[in-house]
Enzyme design. Sequence first.
Site: not given
Ligand code: ATP
Length: 331
Positions: A113, A195, A198
């Site tokens: 980040k 990964k 969002k």
């Molecule tokens: P950003 O990408 O904006 O950092 P994020 O998509 O990782 O955000 P978070 O709010 O940080 O979203 O994560 C929420 C939950 O979703 C956490 O438990 C995280 O481990 C899970 N998660 C996020 N992306 C994935 C993915 N691609 N596959 C499985 N689990 C995920």
Amino acid sequence: MEGKTVYSAIQPSGNLTIGNYVGSIRNWLNMQSEYDCYFAMANMHAITVRQEPSELRRRTLELAALYIACGVDPEKCTLYVQSQVPQHAELAWVLNTLTYVGEMERMTQFKDKSRKHADNINMGLMDYPVLMAADILLYQADLVPVGQDQTQHVEITRDIAVRFNNRFGDTFTVPQALILKQGAKICSLQEPEKKMSKSDENPNASVYLTDDRDAILRKFKRAVTDSDSEIRLAPEKPGISNLLTIYASFTGKTAGEAEKDFAGKGYGEFKLAVGEAVADKLAPVQQEQARLLKDKAYLGGVLAAGAERAYKTARKTLSKVYRKIGFYQGE
Ligand code: ATP
Ligand code: LTN
């Protein structure tokens, strides 16, 4: 396993993807009748990157509605907004004094980040894991169901809990991450080594929970696959493996069963089936979320009751912590 406590949260920082659903929310559902569950909207974590205030407020409520639409039952769990329980910030301050700067600098998410938001490497971004430790430890959680990317943060939470317990006597339950094998890391449809996130700039890389059927089918149709035409799980076939995992996660099948469903079939047919499975599952969730968002009084009531319940538990833990560390709490 009776009597265990479960804690998890998601940041209301953007449009959720099917990765968030499969990696976290989906795994919460079968825990709620067995365990004492706390599920939060982590808006204090969200402001570690810049947020538009009106959007943050709207997204917080949308996330609450989404939890419920996905099947989180506010009668069975405590569903609340993190900033409504002041003990999170209070405990984080105490835990900060037991956490080393070097440990935080080594966190993978902090490094990622910092690169992504090079103009805003604020103290909160660095302190993110300590606030997360405070979230989890306040409720004496045993289990933390999250996606794979959060493993390191749960590990540091364990370290901090053990450190505190060793220094001040037994106070915190040392939690465990609960990461399901299937779907712990849903990957980008465009770069399947990465990964699904969002915050990806390429809109075709991620399937959002708000996407309509056409968008979902189109994104799967364009998904990057592999050079040969076999539909099977294999490390050298990240694109196909990711699609198989998504299909299995959305149909409740094992990956092996999914492989069998498509033996001898072509990529076109396969991608359409994956898209349809996702769209079929999301349509009723989207409808229910929209219905709930019209009922602000109901949502407000759920969140007020949740905050009150969370507050009671959090106050108890914090008071114990203050006693242990020698904070004056009145006569
Ligand atoms: P950003 O990408 O904006 O950092 P994020 O998509 O990782 O955000 P978070 O709010 O940080 O979203 O994560 C929420 C939950 O979703 C956490 O438990 C995280 O481990 C899970 N998660 C996020 N992306 C994935 C993915 N691609 N596959 C499985 N689990 C995920
Ligand atoms: N950092 C988490 C969100 C989060 C969380 C938590 C998850 C904040 N506090 C406590 C589990 C337990 C993320 O998913 N990015």
